[in-house]
Design a protein around this motif. Structure first.
Motif, PDB file in Angstrom:
ATOM      1  N   ILE A 620      95.806  37.227  35.913  1.00 16.03           N
ATOM      2  CA  ILE A 620      96.069  35.809  36.167  1.00 16.03           C
ATOM      3  C   ILE A 620      95.907  35.468  37.636  1.00 16.03           C
ATOM      4  CG2 ILE A 620      98.555  35.875  36.623  1.00 16.03           C
ATOM      5  CD1 ILE A 620      96.751  33.357  34.424  1.00 16.03           C
ATOM      6  N   GLY A 621      96.148  36.485  38.482  1.00 16.14           N
ATOM      7  CA  GLY A 621      95.970  36.233  39.899  1.00 16.14           C
ATOM      8  C   GLY A 621      94.518  35.995  40.292  1.00 16.14           C
ATOM      9  N   GLN A 622      93.585  36.415  39.431  1.00 18.33           N
ATOM     10  CA  GLN A 622      92.176  36.239  39.711  1.00 18.33           C
ATOM     11  C   GLN A 622      91.609  34.950  39.131  1.00 18.33           C
ATOM     12  OE1 GLN A 622      90.656  38.442  41.727  1.00 18.33           O
ATOM     13  NE2 GLN A 622      92.645  39.510  41.851  1.00 18.33           N
ATOM     14  N   LEU A 623      92.421  34.236  38.318  1.00 20.90           N
ATOM     15  CA  LEU A 623      91.937  33.035  37.655  1.00 20.90           C
ATOM     16  C   LEU A 623      92.204  31.800  38.501  1.00 20.90           C
ATOM     17  CD1 LEU A 623      93.045  33.741  33.976  1.00 20.90           C
ATOM     18  CD2 LEU A 623      90.808  34.136  35.010  1.00 20.90           C
ATOM     19  N   ASN A 624      91.433  30.760  38.219  1.00 24.48           N
ATOM     20  CA  ASN A 624      91.581  29.507  38.957  1.00 24.48           C
ATOM     21  C   ASN A 624      92.200  28.396  38.105  1.00 24.48           C
ATOM     22  OD1 ASN A 624      90.431  30.546  41.333  1.00 24.48           O
ATOM     23  ND2 ASN A 624      88.352  30.217  40.505  1.00 24.48           N
ATOM     24  N   ASP A 625      92.786  28.717  36.959  1.00 27.60           N
ATOM     25  CA  ASP A 625      93.387  27.695  36.092  1.00 27.60           C
ATOM     26  C   ASP A 625      94.593  27.051  36.780  1.00 27.60           C
ATOM     27  OD1 ASP A 625      91.521  28.506  34.336  1.00 27.60           O
ATOM     28  OD2 ASP A 625      92.905  28.930  32.684  1.00 27.60           O
ATOM     29  N   TYR A 626      94.738  25.757  36.487  1.00 26.89           N
ATOM     30  CA  TYR A 626      95.878  25.004  37.024  1.00 26.89           C
ATOM     31  C   TYR A 626      96.880  24.772  35.876  1.00 26.89           C
ATOM     32  CZ  TYR A 626      98.643  21.207  39.059  1.00 26.89           C
ATOM     33  OH  TYR A 626      99.677  20.423  39.515  1.00 26.89           O
ATOM     34  N   VAL A 627      98.091  25.295  36.001  1.00 30.04           N
ATOM     35  CA  VAL A 627      99.157  25.167  34.988  1.00 30.04           C
ATOM     36  C   VAL A 627     100.132  24.091  35.453  1.00 30.04           C
ATOM     37  CG1 VAL A 627     100.972  26.346  33.713  1.00 30.04           C
ATOM     38  CG2 VAL A 627      98.900  27.587  34.371  1.00 30.04           C
ATOM     39  N   TRP A 628     100.460  23.200  34.569  1.00 25.89           N
ATOM     40  CA  TRP A 628     101.324  22.075  34.957  1.00 25.89           C
ATOM     41  C   TRP A 628     102.264  21.672  33.818  1.00 25.89           C
ATOM     42  CZ3 TRP A 628     100.354  18.218  31.503  1.00 25.89           C
ATOM     43  CH2 TRP A 628      99.074  18.171  30.916  1.00 25.89           C
ATOM     44  N   THR A 629     103.343  20.986  34.194  1.00 23.80           N
ATOM     45  CA  THR A 629     104.304  20.412  33.231  1.00 23.80           C
ATOM     46  C   THR A 629     104.628  18.993  33.675  1.00 23.80           C
ATOM     47  OG1 THR A 629     105.295  22.545  32.723  1.00 23.80           O
ATOM     48  CG2 THR A 629     106.592  20.589  32.180  1.00 23.80           C
ATOM     49  N   VAL A 630     104.506  18.057  32.739  1.00 24.82           N
ATOM     50  CA  VAL A 630     104.740  16.647  33.027  1.00 24.82           C
ATOM     51  C   VAL A 630     105.850  16.132  32.110  1.00 24.82           C
ATOM     52  CG1 VAL A 630     103.753  14.321  32.888  1.00 24.82           C
ATOM     53  CG2 VAL A 630     102.417  16.197  33.851  1.00 24.82           C
ATOM     54  N   GLU A 631     106.801  15.368  32.672  1.00 25.18           N
ATOM     55  CA  GLU A 631     107.828  14.713  31.856  1.00 25.18           C
ATOM     56  C   GLU A 631     107.348  13.306  31.504  1.00 25.18           C
ATOM     57  OE1 GLU A 631     112.524  13.276  31.894  1.00 25.18           O
ATOM     58  OE2 GLU A 631     111.648  14.245  33.667  1.00 25.18           O
ATOM     59  N   VAL A 632     107.406  12.998  30.193  1.00 21.07           N
ATOM     60  CA  VAL A 632     106.980  11.693  29.701  1.00 21.07           C
ATOM     61  C   VAL A 632     108.201  10.804  29.569  1.00 21.07           C
ATOM     62  CG1 VAL A 632     105.853  10.427  27.844  1.00 21.07           C
ATOM     63  CG2 VAL A 632     105.033  12.711  28.497  1.00 21.07           C
ATOM     64  N   VAL A 633     108.207   9.696  30.289  1.00 17.31           N
ATOM     65  CA  VAL A 633     109.310   8.728  30.227  1.00 17.31           C
ATOM     66  C   VAL A 633     108.763   7.462  29.576  1.00 17.31           C
ATOM     67  CG1 VAL A 633     111.012   7.408  31.505  1.00 17.31           C
ATOM     68  CG2 VAL A 633     110.317   9.684  32.311  1.00 17.31           C
ATOM     69  N   PRO A 634     109.292   7.059  28.406  1.00 19.37           N
ATOM     70  CA  PRO A 634     108.783   5.856  27.731  1.00 19.37           C
ATOM     71  C   PRO A 634     108.830   4.648  28.657  1.00 19.37           C
ATOM     72  CG  PRO A 634     110.243   7.063  26.269  1.00 19.37           C
ATOM     73  CD  PRO A 634     110.345   7.723  27.610  1.00 19.37           C
ATOM     74  N   GLY A 635     107.711   3.902  28.692  1.00 20.58           N
ATOM     75  CA  GLY A 635     107.654   2.706  29.516  1.00 20.58           C
ATOM     76  C   GLY A 635     107.288   2.976  30.962  1.00 20.58           C
ATOM     77  N   GLU A 636     107.173   4.262  31.340  1.00 20.56           N
ATOM     78  CA  GLU A 636     106.832   4.599  32.709  1.00 20.56           C
ATOM     79  C   GLU A 636     105.677   5.605  32.690  1.00 20.56           C
ATOM     80  OE1 GLU A 636     110.169   6.007  34.864  1.00 20.56           O
ATOM     81  OE2 GLU A 636     111.492   4.383  34.166  1.00 20.56           O
ATOM     82  N   GLN A 637     105.096   5.835  33.867  1.00 19.90           N
ATOM     83  CA  GLN A 637     104.060   6.853  33.975  1.00 19.90           C
ATOM     84  C   GLN A 637     104.701   8.220  34.085  1.00 19.90           C
ATOM     85  OE1 GLN A 637     101.743   5.484  37.296  1.00 19.90           O
ATOM     86  NE2 GLN A 637     100.343   4.302  35.986  1.00 19.90           N
ATOM     87  N   GLY A 638     103.949   9.251  33.680  1.00 20.45           N
ATOM     88  CA  GLY A 638     104.499  10.596  33.660  1.00 20.45           C
ATOM     89  C   GLY A 638     104.930  11.078  35.040  1.00 20.45           C
ATOM     90  N   LYS A 639     105.902  12.006  35.033  1.00 18.92           N
ATOM     91  CA  LYS A 639     106.381  12.590  36.278  1.00 18.92           C
ATOM     92  C   LYS A 639     106.012  14.062  36.298  1.00 18.92           C
ATOM     93  CE  LYS A 639     110.367   9.461  36.566  1.00 18.92           C
ATOM     94  NZ  LYS A 639     111.838   9.363  36.622  1.00 18.92           N
ATOM     95  N   LEU A 640     105.372  14.510  37.376  1.00 22.40           N
ATOM     96  CA  LEU A 640     104.971  15.900  37.501  1.00 22.40           C
ATOM     97  C   LEU A 640     106.213  16.747  37.764  1.00 22.40           C
ATOM     98  CD1 LEU A 640     102.656  17.940  37.625  1.00 22.40           C
ATOM     99  CD2 LEU A 640     102.546  17.542  40.091  1.00 22.40           C
TER     100      LEU A 640
END
Length: 987
Positions: A620-640
């Motif tokens: 995994i240290g050799q890979l360039n993938d970007y891992v992320w988690t976003v919180e979805v709030v109804p009525g608002e844009q997502g929060k990283l």
């Protein structure tokens, strides 16, 4: 010296009342004296009245002119005085021969040779004077002559009596006029035609009309308001016609007006008198405006006192804390609702402190020692002591014990008088029980943390639980490796109790269904019993337990998934009702023991995976993938929430959470690929994994192909989306490395799944802890809704809170059930039951909701249909299916329920004519959080949990649940359960 009878004050008062002492001639008496002189042939006849110092000739015939003119003489000239003194007739034939009269000057002045006089008596018996005849010759009075004079004297007495009566009447009339003139009440008298005939000064002041103005006028014009005049005239006419008045002699309130038209309340006392059958009306009236105001004020204050009293009682009755009070004599006078429910009755007046402990079953904290008369908290408070934090036990009416902490004090006035005492009793039964369980859980947790093996953990846990909960005996039984028997591994008895006949020293082993351990092994579920159930193959040691004084058996399975590894069994010398908290704790301990076994297996796997994980970390240290988690709030844009540090290779720079916004993919998507974003979001919105491969304009201005994979999840009510974004621009050139990348992704997905599993465990714990505050919110909401003093707005707000709390409670319960399903701990307690009757009850409970939507419910139910099932769990499943059928069926639709036997199974069909489910979505119908797209589009609310829980419950009963389109539209759910006999054979 005058005779005492002459000077008698009562006699003289009556004499003056005749008004004859100052009267002139009295013709009626003159006729009598003239008649007497003629009839007896006497020269003089007189009616004389004897005053204190004179005699008055009221009537005389034949007197000398000088006396006739004066009409009186001193008593020294009186012969009649002796009639008064003697109170008897005086008959003298010869006055010269009478010792008292011969020297009397009257003999000479009147020439009285012979005298006859009869007493003139008043009606009360006093002698006022004499009716007498005098002759100038000595004569013997004949009997007829004396009778004649006596009769004429009686006639004169009658005339005097009439005079007295007239005088009394005149005096009474004068007195009455004076009274009426000086009376504070207005006096008004009217004739039969309503004309005023009497009007006193008070009437002038009250109504403003003078007597001269009022007399002769109609009363209705003077004092009666116009709206009442017709009724007044009708009543007058009725009295004239019937000669009877219902109001005579009564006192009444009415409205009156004065000269200026002011209307005011008045009180009238009415008397109707009939004179020659003609009614006259006499009334006393006075203004009662002040009284009405005072009464209104008094009523207002009385209402305030009543309101305060009601408020106080309602306040005390709505307290969860018990409140008791006694009076100054030490007698119990008050229990509030909470205390009445504890004792099952109200306070009984007259009960003294000496009997309180026995009367109300009050005990010391040990629950065994009765309180002494001077130890009762209320008695201590009445004695002047301030009681704080006294711990007592009450044996409640419904059985069992309740524990209370009591605070009390005397009730004294400012001047030191003791009015009584009051005690507040705070129920700490649940708190005490929770504290016991907390101590037990803490001790068990410590034991489990220190144990090095499942056996050691089980033995120590049994000891701790038995001691902490005050149980008589605890045992741990373990299923043998060949799954043929379950044997006792350990036994612990509370100190001081001899249960050797029950426990014994020999090894014990039971088959499936034998004894309490075998029954739990067979059922795979908790057993809490005082009597052996029907499905117990062999009672085992239950008869010995009864002989040893054991009354209740509690046992839970130790499982690994659905496989029973062992049984925790406990016995109590008391008949204990089922306690969900104890059950939950034992279930938790059993789950921990089950995890010990799982952990042993996991340790071996961990060693094997450690090397693989190190290899994975290097890759995994050799890979360039970007891992992320976003919180979805109804009525608002997502929060990283999280982003891995290797984003440059994917986005040409590090994405920035602009003010909490996480729109790095949306903002950087190439315009030609923007149409892919809504599809990506919609898939995630349905709770499904989603992929997106599009061009991204990097932060460095370079366009790259990025492949994004995302998975939604819910943690503590928060919607999170975990994603991996990969730069696939050189995919074709790097085809040989694709498999490595895919393997990396698989490993990362596994890691995410492990994180998701840990999240689910955390969610289950957090949701479990939410139940207590939810219970508190519901309790206070119910108190608010039952409070009659809150206004409508507050009541609506409280109703909203109640509905929201109930919805949240159902959501928490569903999530807990799903957590139990995931952990393999969804317990059911199967018992023989007629499922057809349960279906009927569920349908009947949902009729009001169906009728509110004007739905028709059609049912064809076989009421027997025996199955082995957990009635509560099956009711939960059927409730979910029925509520869905009603929710998703428009008004005027139909819901059909069929329950019948099909071979060796019971089939329950619930169909509706509702909106149905898209055909491609049936495979996902029983997934958690899944909701059909047409239901979401129509704005029908739901959580997507009910069918997942329902499916788990049906599976736990060895049943099946299938959804399909209903004939004619809508949805058909078919639930199939094995008959009781079939299920027993399966087991």
């Amino acid at each position: 010296m005058q005779h005492a009878r002459i000077l008698d004050r009562d006699r003289l008062s009556v004499l003056r009342a005749t008004s004859l002492l100052a009267a002139g001639q009295v013709p009626s008496l003159d006729r009598l004296t003239g008649l007497a002189a003629r009839l007896v042939g006497a020269r003089v006849a007189m009616v004389t009245l004897i005053d204190a110092d004179r005699q008055k000739f009221v009537s005389a015939c034949g007197l000398p002119p000088a006396l006739d003119e004066r009409r009186e003489s001193p008593l020294t000239y009186s012969i009649c005085r002796y009639v008064v003194e003697d109170d008897a007739p005086l008959i003298v034939p010869d006055t010269g021969a009478d010792e008292r009269l011969r020297d009397n000057p009257a003999v000479t002045v009147l020439g009285a040779a012979a005298y006859t006089g009869f007493p003139l008596r008043a009606p009360d018996g006093h002698v006022l004077g004499s009716f007498c005849v005098i002759d100038d010759k000595v004569r013997d009075w004949t009997t007829d002559e004396l009778a004649t004079v006596s009769d004429l004297a009686a006639a004169a007495e009658s005339e005097i009596a009439l005079r007295l009566a007239h005088g009394e009447q005149t005096l009474a009339a004068a007195r009455m006029r004076a009274v009426l003139a000086s009376a504070h009440d207005a006096y008004v008298s009217i004739d039969p035609n309503g004309q005023v005939v009497a009007w006193n000064s008070a009437a002038e002041r009250l109504f403003g009309w003078t007597a001269a103005e009022a007399l002769g006028r109609s009363i209705d014009e003077l004092i009666i308001p116009e709206r009442f005049r017709a009724a007044h005239l009708a009543g007058m006419a009725r009295v004239r016609e019937t000669l009877h008045s219902e109001l005579s002699g009564t006192r009444m309130q009415l409205s009156a007006i004065d000269r200026h038209g002011r209307e005011f309340p008045a009180e009238m006392s009415l008397q109707v008198c009939f004179e020659r059958d003609v009614p006259f009306f006499h009334a006393f009236l006075h203004d009662i405006s002040d009284r009405i105001d005072a009464l209104n004020e008094l009523e207002r204050r009385r209402q305030e006192l009543d309101d305060e009293h009601t408020f106080l009682h309602s306040l005390l009755d709505n307290l969860d804390t018990g409140v008791a009070a006694c009076d100054s004599d030490g007698s119990v006078t008050f229990f509030n609702r909470a205390l009445r429910e504890v004792h099952g009755r109200d306070a009984e007046a007259g009960e003294s402190g000496e009997s309180w402990a026995a009367q109300y079953d009050l005990y010391a904290p040990d629950g065994v020692t009765p309180l002494g008369a001077d130890e009762v908290p209320l008695a201590r408070a009445h004695a002047g002591e301030i009681v704080r934090g006294m711990h007592i036990v009450v044996r409640a009416e419904e059985g069992g014990q309740r524990r209370f902490v009591c605070n009390g004090r005397p009730i004294d006035t400012a001047d030191g008088r003791r009015l009584g005492a009051v005690v507040a009793m705070h129920d700490i039964t649940e708190t005490h029980h929770v504290e016991e369980l907390r101590r037990a859980r803490h001790a068990v947790a410590q034991v489990l943390s220190e144990a090095t093996s499942a056996e050691q953990a089980a033995i120590r846990a049994v000891t701790v639980i038995t001691d902490q909960l005050g149980l008589a005996c605890g045992e741990y039984w373990q299923v043998t490796d060949d799954r043929e028997h379950i044997g006792r591994l350990c036994s612990h008895v509370t100190g001081g109790i001899d249960l050797s006949e029950f426990t014994g020293d020999e090894p014990l082993a039971f088959e499936r269904g034998q004894g309490v351990p075998g029954l739990v092994w067979k059922r795979g579920a908790e057993v809490w019993m005082s009597e052996p159930p029907d499905d117990m193959v062999d009672k085992g040691r239950l008869e010995g337990a009864a002989i040893a004084g054991l009354r209740t058996a509690i046992a839970v399975p130790v499982r690994s998934g659905r496989r029973v590894l062992g049984v925790l069994a406990f016995y109590s010398s008391e008949e204990l009702p089922h306690d969900p908290e104890i059950s939950a704790m034992l279930d938790t301990v059993a789950a921990h023991l089950g995890r010990f076994v799982e952990r042993r297996r996991a340790e071996d796997l961990t060693l094997a995976l450690s090397e693989a994980r190190r290899d994975f970390d290097r890759v995994i240290g050799q890979l360039n993938d970007y891992v992320w988690t976003v919180e979805v709030v109804p009525g608002e844009q997502g929060k990283l929430v999280y982003g891995s540090p290797n984003a440059t290779g994917v986005f040409g720079g590090e994405p920035q959470a602009d003010e909490g916004r996480a729109t790095f993919i949306i903002d950087r998507t190439h315009p030609e690929d923007a149409h892919k974003i809504p599809v990506f979001h919609q898939t995630l919105g349905r709770g499904l994994p989603s992929e997106l491969e599009c061009r991204i304009v990097g932060y460095d201005g370079v366009v790259r192909w990025v492949w994004t994979r995302a998975q939604p999840r819910i943690v503590d009510g928060h919607i999170l989306v975990d994603g991996i974004s990969t730069n696939v621009t050189e995919r074709r050139e790097l085809a040989e490395q694709r498999e490595q990348v895919l393997e990396q992704e698989r490993q990362q997905v596994e890691q995410l799944r492990e994180l998701d599993r840990m999240k689910d465990e955390l969610a289950a714990v957090v949701i479990h802890e939410l139940r207590n505050p939810l219970g508190v919110i519901r309790g206070y909401t119910e108190m608010l809704l039952e409070n009659p003093r809150i206004d409508d707005l507050a009541h609506r707000y409280a109703s909203v809170v109640e509905r929201t709390t109930n919805h949240l409670q159902r959501l928490v319960d569903d999530l807990l059930d799903l957590a139990r399903v995931d952990a393999g701990h969804l317990s059911v307690d199967p018992m023989p039951m007629p499922v057809g009757r349960l279906v009927y009850d569920v349908v009947d409970n949902h009729r009001p909701g169906a009728y509110a939507k004007k739905l028709m419910i059609t049912e064809r139910l076989d009421h027997d249909l025996p199955v082995l099932g957990d009635a509560q769990r099956l009711r939960q499943a059927l409730d979910n299916l029925m509520s869905n059928a009603i929710k998703y069926t428009p008004e005027g639709g139909t819901v059909t329920v069929v329950a019948q036997q099909a071979g060796d199974r019971v089939v329950i069909e619930i169909s509706d004519s509702g909106i149905g489910i898209p055909a491609e979505q049936y495979p996902h119908l029983f997934s958690r959080f899944f909701r059909a797209s047409n239901a979401t589009a129509q704005g029908i609310k739901g959580t997507g949990l009910g069918l997942a829980v329902t499916k788990a419950i049906v599976d736990a009963h060895h049943g099946t649940l299938v959804a399909s389109p209903a004939p004619g539209g809508g949805t058909l759910f078919t639930l199939s359960l094995p008959l009781a006999a079939a299920l027993e054979s399966i087991s």
